[in-house]
Design a protein around this motif. Structure first.
Motif, PDB file in Angstrom:
ATOM      1  N   UNK A  45      16.456   2.672  38.570  1.00  0.00           N
ATOM      2  CA  UNK A  45      16.617   2.964  39.992  1.00  0.00           C
ATOM      3  C   UNK A  45      16.175   1.799  40.874  1.00  0.00           C
ATOM      4  N   UNK A  46      15.611   0.752  40.264  1.00  0.00           N
ATOM      5  CA  UNK A  46      15.198  -0.419  41.020  1.00  0.00           C
ATOM      6  C   UNK A  46      13.748  -0.406  41.455  1.00  0.00           C
ATOM      7  N   UNK A  47      12.951   0.564  40.976  1.00  0.00           N
ATOM      8  CA  UNK A  47      11.537   0.633  41.312  1.00  0.00           C
ATOM      9  C   UNK A  47      10.719  -0.233  40.351  1.00  0.00           C
ATOM     10  N   UNK A  48       9.698  -0.893  40.863  1.00  0.00           N
ATOM     11  CA  UNK A  48       8.810  -1.708  40.026  1.00  0.00           C
ATOM     12  C   UNK A  48       8.000  -0.783  39.124  1.00  0.00           C
ATOM     13  N   UNK A  49       8.007  -1.085  37.822  1.00  0.00           N
ATOM     14  CA  UNK A  49       7.272  -0.250  36.864  1.00  0.00           C
ATOM     15  C   UNK A  49       6.209  -1.027  36.103  1.00  0.00           C
ATOM     16  N   UNK A  50       6.065  -2.310  36.377  1.00  0.00           N
ATOM     17  CA  UNK A  50       5.041  -3.077  35.688  1.00  0.00           C
ATOM     18  C   UNK A  50       5.343  -4.563  35.678  1.00  0.00           C
ATOM     19  N   UNK A  51       4.526  -5.280  34.924  1.00  0.00           N
ATOM     20  CA  UNK A  51       4.678  -6.729  34.827  1.00  0.00           C
ATOM     21  C   UNK A  51       4.515  -7.175  33.378  1.00  0.00           C
ATOM     22  N   UNK A  52       4.980  -8.368  33.116  1.00  0.00           N
ATOM     23  CA  UNK A  52       4.754  -9.063  31.847  1.00  0.00           C
ATOM     24  C   UNK A  52       4.212 -10.437  32.209  1.00  0.00           C
ATOM     25  N   UNK A  53       3.208 -10.884  31.507  1.00  0.00           N
ATOM     26  CA  UNK A  53       2.582 -12.161  31.824  1.00  0.00           C
ATOM     27  C   UNK A  53       2.834 -13.171  30.717  1.00  0.00           C
ATOM     28  N   UNK A  54       3.257 -14.358  31.142  1.00  0.00           N
ATOM     29  CA  UNK A  54       3.393 -15.504  30.241  1.00  0.00           C
ATOM     30  C   UNK A  54       4.307 -15.207  29.051  1.00  0.00           C
ATOM     31  N   UNK A  55       5.523 -14.747  29.323  1.00  0.00           N
ATOM     32  CA  UNK A  55       6.505 -14.425  28.278  1.00  0.00           C
ATOM     33  C   UNK A  55       7.761 -15.261  28.470  1.00  0.00           C
TER      34      UNK A  55
END
Length: 85
Positions: A45-55
């Motif tokens: 739906x385009x909502x932010x659900x999290x992050x990934x770091x240094x990938x």
């Protein structure tokens, strides 16, 4: 006969040094292509659900399972995007 052995020894030495140089150069080039990013993940739906770091892109695709061309799945900060299938 001794001249022939010396010639083969010289050729083997040249081949060994050349092979080592080519391998080192190829490994350096492949490592340079693996740029890491910080990613923002989105649901369908385009909502932010999290992050990934240094990938890397490949790591982000593996973690999210997104390798398609549809909705936005994750966006690298100042970098590429990956999409849902």
């Amino acid at each position: 006969m001794k001249h022939l052995k010396t010639t083969f020894l010289a050729l083997a030495l040249i081949a060994g040094v050349s092979g080592a140089f080519v391998t080192k150069t190829a490994n350096a080039a492949s490592t340079a292509k693996q740029v890491s990013y910080d990613w923002i993940r989105f649901d369908r739906a385009g909502h932010i659900i999290g992050t990934l770091t240094n990938k890397t892109v490949a790591q982000a695709q593996s973690i999210t399972g997104c390798t398609g061309t549809n909705e936005l799945c994750a966006s690298a900060v100042s970098g590429p995007v990956i999409r849902y299938n």
